[in-house]
Design a protein around this motif. Structure first.
Motif, short mmCIF file in Angstrom:
data_model
loop_
_atom_site.label_atom_id
_atom_site.label_comp_id
_atom_site.label_asym_id
_atom_site.label_seq_id
_atom_site.Cartn_x
_atom_site.Cartn_y
_atom_site.Cartn_z
N GLY A 30 -1.77 -58.40 -25.26
CA GLY A 30 -1.64 -59.64 -26.00
C GLY A 30 -2.09 -59.49 -27.43
N LEU A 31 -2.70 -58.37 -27.76
CA LEU A 31 -3.15 -58.12 -29.12
C LEU A 31 -2.50 -56.84 -29.59
CD1 LEU A 31 -6.87 -59.04 -28.43
CD2 LEU A 31 -5.26 -60.41 -29.71
N TYR A 32 -3.05 -56.19 -30.59
CA TYR A 32 -2.39 -55.00 -31.12
C TYR A 32 -3.39 -53.88 -31.35
CZ TYR A 32 1.48 -58.14 -31.93
OH TYR A 32 2.49 -59.04 -31.74
N ASP A 33 -2.95 -52.68 -31.11
CA ASP A 33 -3.76 -51.52 -31.42
C ASP A 33 -2.83 -50.44 -31.96
OD1 ASP A 33 -5.36 -49.32 -31.60
OD2 ASP A 33 -6.52 -49.78 -29.81
N LYS A 34 -2.89 -50.22 -33.26
CA LYS A 34 -1.98 -49.28 -33.91
C LYS A 34 -2.20 -47.85 -33.46
CE LYS A 34 -2.95 -47.93 -38.09
NZ LYS A 34 -3.02 -48.03 -39.54
N ARG A 35 -3.28 -47.60 -32.74
CA ARG A 35 -3.62 -46.23 -32.36
C ARG A 35 -3.03 -45.83 -31.01
NH1 ARG A 35 -8.95 -44.82 -34.92
NH2 ARG A 35 -9.02 -46.08 -36.80
N LEU A 36 -2.34 -46.73 -30.36
CA LEU A 36 -1.81 -46.45 -29.03
C LEU A 36 -0.30 -46.30 -29.10
CD1 LEU A 36 -3.97 -49.02 -27.02
CD2 LEU A 36 -4.52 -46.66 -27.64
N ILE A 37 0.33 -46.02 -27.96
CA ILE A 37 1.79 -45.87 -27.92
C ILE A 37 2.38 -46.86 -26.93
CG2 ILE A 37 2.01 -43.54 -28.83
CD1 ILE A 37 1.85 -42.41 -26.07
N LEU A 38 1.77 -48.03 -26.85
CA LEU A 38 2.28 -49.11 -26.04
C LEU A 38 3.27 -49.95 -26.86
CD1 LEU A 38 -1.20 -49.76 -24.61
CD2 LEU A 38 0.76 -49.38 -23.12
N GLU A 39 3.94 -50.88 -26.21
CA GLU A 39 4.98 -51.66 -26.88
C GLU A 39 4.45 -52.41 -28.10
OE1 GLU A 39 9.03 -53.36 -26.90
OE2 GLU A 39 8.03 -51.48 -26.45
N THR A 40 3.31 -53.09 -27.95
CA THR A 40 2.77 -53.87 -29.06
C THR A 40 2.24 -52.99 -30.18
OG1 THR A 40 0.71 -54.04 -27.80
CG2 THR A 40 2.18 -55.93 -27.74
N SER A 41 2.04 -51.71 -29.90
CA SER A 41 1.56 -50.79 -30.92
C SER A 41 2.72 -50.16 -31.70
CB SER A 41 0.74 -49.67 -30.27
OG SER A 41 -0.22 -50.18 -29.40
N MET A 42 3.82 -49.93 -31.02
CA MET A 42 4.94 -49.19 -31.61
C MET A 42 5.95 -50.08 -32.32
SD MET A 42 4.55 -45.89 -30.93
CE MET A 42 6.15 -45.12 -30.80
N ARG A 43 6.10 -51.31 -31.88
CA ARG A 43 7.10 -52.18 -32.49
C ARG A 43 6.63 -52.69 -33.84
NH1 ARG A 43 10.84 -55.70 -28.60
NH2 ARG A 43 11.79 -55.95 -30.64
N MET A 44 7.58 -52.78 -34.76
CA MET A 44 7.27 -53.20 -36.13
C MET A 44 8.33 -54.18 -36.61
SD MET A 44 6.73 -49.32 -37.44
CE MET A 44 6.87 -49.75 -39.17
N ARG A 100 19.64 -43.58 -27.69
CA ARG A 100 19.35 -43.91 -26.30
C ARG A 100 17.84 -44.00 -26.08
NH1 ARG A 100 21.14 -40.71 -20.70
NH2 ARG A 100 20.59 -42.45 -19.30
N TYR A 101 17.10 -43.19 -26.84
CA TYR A 101 15.65 -43.13 -26.66
C TYR A 101 14.95 -43.09 -28.01
CZ TYR A 101 16.96 -41.42 -21.98
OH TYR A 101 17.51 -41.27 -20.73
N VAL A 102 13.72 -43.58 -28.03
CA VAL A 102 12.79 -43.31 -29.12
C VAL A 102 11.50 -42.77 -28.52
CG1 VAL A 102 13.75 -45.03 -30.70
CG2 VAL A 102 11.91 -45.68 -29.13
N TYR A 103 10.73 -42.07 -29.32
CA TYR A 103 9.58 -41.31 -28.81
C TYR A 103 8.30 -41.66 -29.57
CZ TYR A 103 13.74 -38.75 -27.43
OH TYR A 103 14.98 -38.44 -26.93
N GLY A 104 7.19 -41.61 -28.85
CA GLY A 104 5.90 -41.86 -29.48
C GLY A 104 4.92 -40.75 -29.16
N HIS A 105 3.92 -40.60 -30.01
CA HIS A 105 2.88 -39.60 -29.73
C HIS A 105 1.53 -40.12 -30.17
CE1 HIS A 105 1.99 -38.08 -33.86
NE2 HIS A 105 3.17 -38.61 -34.11
N ARG A 106 0.52 -39.72 -29.44
CA ARG A 106 -0.87 -40.00 -29.81
C ARG A 106 -1.63 -38.69 -29.71
NH1 ARG A 106 -5.35 -43.62 -30.00
NH2 ARG A 106 -7.12 -42.94 -28.75
N ASP A 107 -2.28 -38.32 -30.79
CA ASP A 107 -3.11 -37.12 -30.83
C ASP A 107 -4.49 -37.56 -31.32
OD1 ASP A 107 -1.06 -34.83 -30.26
OD2 ASP A 107 -0.07 -36.15 -31.66
N ARG A 108 -5.22 -36.68 -31.99
CA ARG A 108 -6.51 -37.11 -32.53
C ARG A 108 -6.31 -38.22 -33.56
NH1 ARG A 108 -9.33 -35.94 -37.00
NH2 ARG A 108 -8.15 -34.05 -37.51
#
Length: 406
Positions: A30-44, A100-108
């Protein structure tokens, strides 16, 4: 600005793009975290005005990512698109086939270590967590300078939280996550174990594996190993030339949270330091390990790779052998390479009071970091090389000392 362009009769010849950074760090659901790769984090938000090519009010449901913007602008300007660009134009005369797809990544991120990858189609989001023993709600100095995350920490109790709340606030993550982003845009219901969605999970998992292979995903290398490898040639060059044995490395990483202790012990004997690194992480992730595993970790703690040494020490410390683990971690805080120091100081930070005898070493590491980057330098000021790494060292060192009341 739009009024000005209209007034100067420039609107027809001007492409205006309005977009944003990722979400904000207010948590997951329900909130946002730019550091993750969840829907609310990746959509802009992404808006374009170009009267010559776009009818006002047009809405596109196609998948689009930031790397598509540059080739699109080049296409509209009549400039050839370099072959090396991964993106594809979504406007102009040479519109590419819809993604067909988009990709996300989380590292350090800052001092917080992690490795996760995602694949999103038009409806479903698949996430593969390669460090499932590290939860979503890891302590992190910069967001922790505000108040909201401290409320998360205060409220993070399994017995009083709902399943989705604990999924974010708890200490671990599942190895795989799958979400129906149409029915569940906040990603509250993990479908990875749903028999009804087995084929969808399999398809997205296979696409993830294909993507990390075809893009030569070098994020699976520990940073200290990567920078040593890239001293003379870039990661791109190494990856394209196939010089890094990524198949074995990707497989070793994929075993964390899934394979048996025997597999991780075998990986500790590998000639490849990155496979040894993932072998140690696999043992640290397990709820408990055998006496045989502890004895082998003690024998391997002088590994030639700094990253492997740190993770071997962490596995020992996680499973209660602090006396044999801390000397290696303390030594790593004095390493000439600040990437190694960042890794070691973060490991000690997460061990907390169990590692209290490392206090002096952490104080010395903090002095060194503050000398390289004065502590009054705002965290929003990005500086090159060691000056940036020094900030992350100081984040972990201060957090650890604060937990000790020092």
């Amino acid at each position: 600005m739009l009024d000005y362009l209209d007034k100067e009769n420039l609107a027809e010849d001007t492409i205006v793009i309005y977009t944003s950074d990722q979400g904000y760090w207010l948590g997951q659901h329900g909130l946002y975290d730019k550091r993750l790769i969840l829907e609310t984090s990746m959509r802009m938000p992404f808006l374009i005005r170009y009267p010559r090519a776009i009818k006002p009010g047009t809405v596109s449901r196609d998948l689009c990512v930031n790397v598509d913007v540059a080739p699109t602008l080049l296409e509209l300007a009549g400039v050839a698109i370099p072959e090396a660009m991964q993106g594809a134009p979504f406007l102009g005369s040479k519109i590419a086939a819809p993604r067909r797809y988009v990709y996300g990544h989380r590292d350090r991120v800052d001092e917080v270590r992690d490795l996760a990858r995602s694949v999103r189609d038009h409806r479903y989001l698949y996430i593969r967590n390669y460090m499932p023993h590290l939860g979503y709600n890891q302590p992190t100095a910069w967001p922790d300078s505000g108040e909201i995350r401290h409320e998360f920490y205060r409220l993070a109790k399994r017995e009083t939280m709902t399943v989705p709340q604990w999924h974010f606030a708890g200490p671990t993550r599942p190895v795989e996550e799958l979400y129906d982003c149409e029915a569940d845009p906040l990603n509250l219901n993990n479908l990875a174990k749903s028999g009804k969605h087995r084929e969808i999970l399999k398809r997205l998992r296979e696409e993830h594996l294909r993507h990390i292979a075809v893009t030569a995903d070098l994020g699976f290398l520990p940073e200290s190993e990567a920078w040593a490898l890239f001293a003379k040639q870039t990661g791109w060059e190494h990856g394209q030339a196939g010089r890094v044995p990524l198949v074995g490395i990707h497989q070793a990483a994929a075993q964390v949270g899934v394979a048996s202790e025997r597999v991780f012990l075998k990986n500790l004997d590998s000639n490849n330091p990155t496979i040894r690194y993932w072998g140690a992480i696999g043992l640290a992730e397990r709820p408990e390990i055998s006496g045989l595993a502890k004895r082998k970790l003690r024998r391997k703690i002088s590994d030639s790779s700094p990253a492997s040494r740190i993770e071997i020490a962490n596995a020992l410390a996680t499973h209660g052998d602090i006396p044999n683990a801390l000397p290696a971690l303390i030594e790593a805080t004095q390493h000439e390479n600040l990437i190694v120091v960042t890794h070691a100081s973060r490991t000690i930070e997460l061990l907390g009071k169990k590692a209290k005898s490392a206090k002096y070493a952490i104080q010395e590491a903090l002095k060194r970091a503050d000398k390289i980057r004065p502590p009054d330098t705002p965290a929003t000021v990005v500086l090159p090389g060691d000056k940036d790494l020094a900030m992350f060292v100081s984040f972990s060192c201060r957090a650890f000392l604060n937990r000790l009341g020092e």
